[in-house]
Write a protein that holds these residues in place. Structure first.
Motif, mmCIF file in Angstrom:
data_model
loop_
_atom_site.group_PDB
_atom_site.id
_atom_site.type_symbol
_atom_site.label_atom_id
_atom_site.label_comp_id
_atom_site.label_asym_id
_atom_site.label_seq_id
_atom_site.Cartn_x
_atom_site.Cartn_y
_atom_site.Cartn_z
ATOM 1 N N GLU A 65 -11.948 4.969 -2.523
ATOM 2 C CA GLU A 65 -12.491 4.980 -1.159
ATOM 3 C C GLU A 65 -12.005 3.754 -0.385
ATOM 4 N N TYR A 66 -11.989 2.607 -1.049
ATOM 5 C CA TYR A 66 -11.518 1.379 -0.402
ATOM 6 C C TYR A 66 -10.066 1.528 0.046
ATOM 7 N N MET A 67 -9.220 2.045 -0.829
ATOM 8 C CA MET A 67 -7.799 2.167 -0.493
ATOM 9 C C MET A 67 -7.566 3.236 0.570
ATOM 10 N N ARG A 68 -8.382 4.269 0.564
ATOM 11 C CA ARG A 68 -8.252 5.295 1.625
ATOM 12 C C ARG A 68 -8.477 4.655 2.991
ATOM 13 N N ILE A 69 -9.502 3.825 3.104
ATOM 14 C CA ILE A 69 -9.805 3.165 4.371
ATOM 15 C C ILE A 69 -8.702 2.183 4.754
ATOM 16 N N ILE A 70 -8.227 1.400 3.791
ATOM 17 C CA ILE A 70 -7.156 0.436 4.041
ATOM 18 C C ILE A 70 -5.910 1.149 4.561
ATOM 19 N N ARG A 71 -5.545 2.251 3.922
ATOM 20 C CA ARG A 71 -4.343 2.994 4.319
ATOM 21 C C ARG A 71 -4.484 3.601 5.716
ATOM 22 N N ILE A 115 0.806 -1.224 0.000
ATOM 23 C CA ILE A 115 0.000 0.000 0.000
ATOM 24 C C ILE A 115 0.842 1.279 0.000
ATOM 25 N N SER A 116 2.157 1.135 0.105
ATOM 26 C CA SER A 116 3.013 2.322 -0.002
ATOM 27 C C SER A 116 3.107 2.780 -1.454
ATOM 28 N N VAL A 117 2.727 1.877 -2.353
ATOM 29 C CA VAL A 117 2.786 2.169 -3.787
ATOM 30 C C VAL A 117 1.375 2.388 -4.322
ATOM 31 N N HIS A 118 1.217 3.392 -5.159
ATOM 32 C CA HIS A 118 -0.074 3.656 -5.799
ATOM 33 C C HIS A 118 -0.064 3.027 -7.189
#
Length: 317
Positions: free
Chosen positions: A254-260, A220-223
């Motif tokens: 939105e999913y990745m925002r929550i995961i991060r 998740i450090s990589v987009h």
């Protein structure tokens, strides 16, 4: 009235609430079993992981299940090998389908489940159902679909009863039983439903949505863009976005925002890493932007969150 935690999955004491907590590689889940009627197993699923093993009914030949989702999201497989999703205030009626595991897309789910095994009914069960004018066959016949699974939104009357069971009946077997009988009585009087608007994924589409999720969370450090993933999988970007939205009920960003942000919260409470380091690990190159987004989600800035978490941990200890 007692409440205990044990590892035996089939509680038999008719006067005792039994909670079973099971640790998994990715978290845990708690099944709380409530005394009800012979042949009718009622419990609350409190899930904090993405997958759990197949349920407790797989050895029975003729099962009918009612599920009510209080919060979260659960994947169900139909008889026609399609996949549908139970979410907040949804009620499902289905025959039981043996599976290796159940999948919870967001890693969280809370809901009641009633397993009905008519071959295990006793005179007490039949007498009680008759007294309250409950007809299990009529409830089975609410579903007019041919894929073995009906998912509908509960009306306000049913929602009120389910939530009362959850909020005020956790320690009162009699209240739980009374409310469950009310629900079954209401369902007995319900008209058959044929929901032709049901949204589902085929097995192939479901696997693609999971492949997207796996690729996005690999680091998740990589987009990584959906265009890149689409090229890797050989599927159109618009199709992948559609499958992902059906499974997770939110778009990719939105999913990745929550995961991060959840990962950041975990690092803040469990490590002494710097805010700058945590931001980078979670895919934020700008510390100020990370702090702003974190506060929007958690209501406090990262350092405040760490401080409050430390205080809470020390007070508990």
């Amino acid at each position: 009235m007692k409440k205990e935690t044990q590892t035996h999955p089939f509680p038999t004491d008719p006067d005792r609430i039994v909670s079973v907590k099971t640790e998994t590689e990715g978290g845990y889940y708690i099944n709380t079993f409530y005394p009800f009627l012979p042949g009718m197993i009622l419990f609350l699923n409190d899930v904090h992981t993405a997958t759990i093993p197949t349920g407790t009914f797989h050895n029975e030949s003729d099962i009918f299940l009612l599920n009510y989702c209080i919060s979260g999201r659960c994947e169900f497989q139909t008889d026609t090998d399609c996949y549908r999703y139970l979410t907040d205030n949804n009620l499902s009626l289905s025959g039981y389908v043996v599976r290796e595991s159940f999948f919870y897309p967001t890693g969280y789910y809370v809901g009641f489940e009633l397993g009905i095994v008519e071959e295990l009914f006793t005179k007490k069960t039949y007498d009680t159902l008759r007294e309250f004018d409950i007809d299990i066959q009529k409830i089975r016949n609410i579903d007019k679909r041919d894929d073995g699974l009906l998912i509908i939104e509960s009306n306000s009357e049913l929602q009120k009863i389910w939530l009362e069971m959850y909020s005020s009946g956790a320690g009162d077997p009699a209240l739980i039983k009374l409310n469950m009988l009310k629900i079954l009585r209401i369902l007995t009087a319900s008209e058959p439903v044929d929901d032709d608007t049901a949204v589902y994924l085929t097995k192939g589409q479901m696997n693609l949505a999971k492949a997207v999720q796996k690729r996005l969370t690999q680091d998740i450090s990589v987009h990584i863009s959906m265009r890149e993933i689409a090229e890797e999988l050989g599927v159109s970007e618009s199709s992948l976005k559609k499958y992902f939205k059906v499974m997770f009920d939110m778009n990719v960003s939105e999913y990745m925002r929550i995961i991060r942000l959840k990962k950041a919260a975990k690092l803040l409470t469990e490590t002494d890493r710097s805010i700058l380091d945590i931001a980078a690990v979670c895919g934020y190159t700008n510390q100020g932007r990370f702090a702003k987004i974190f506060k929007e989600y958690y209501g406090m800035r990262p350092l405040e969150y760490r401080h409050v978490s430390t205080l809470l941990a020390s007070s508990v200890g």
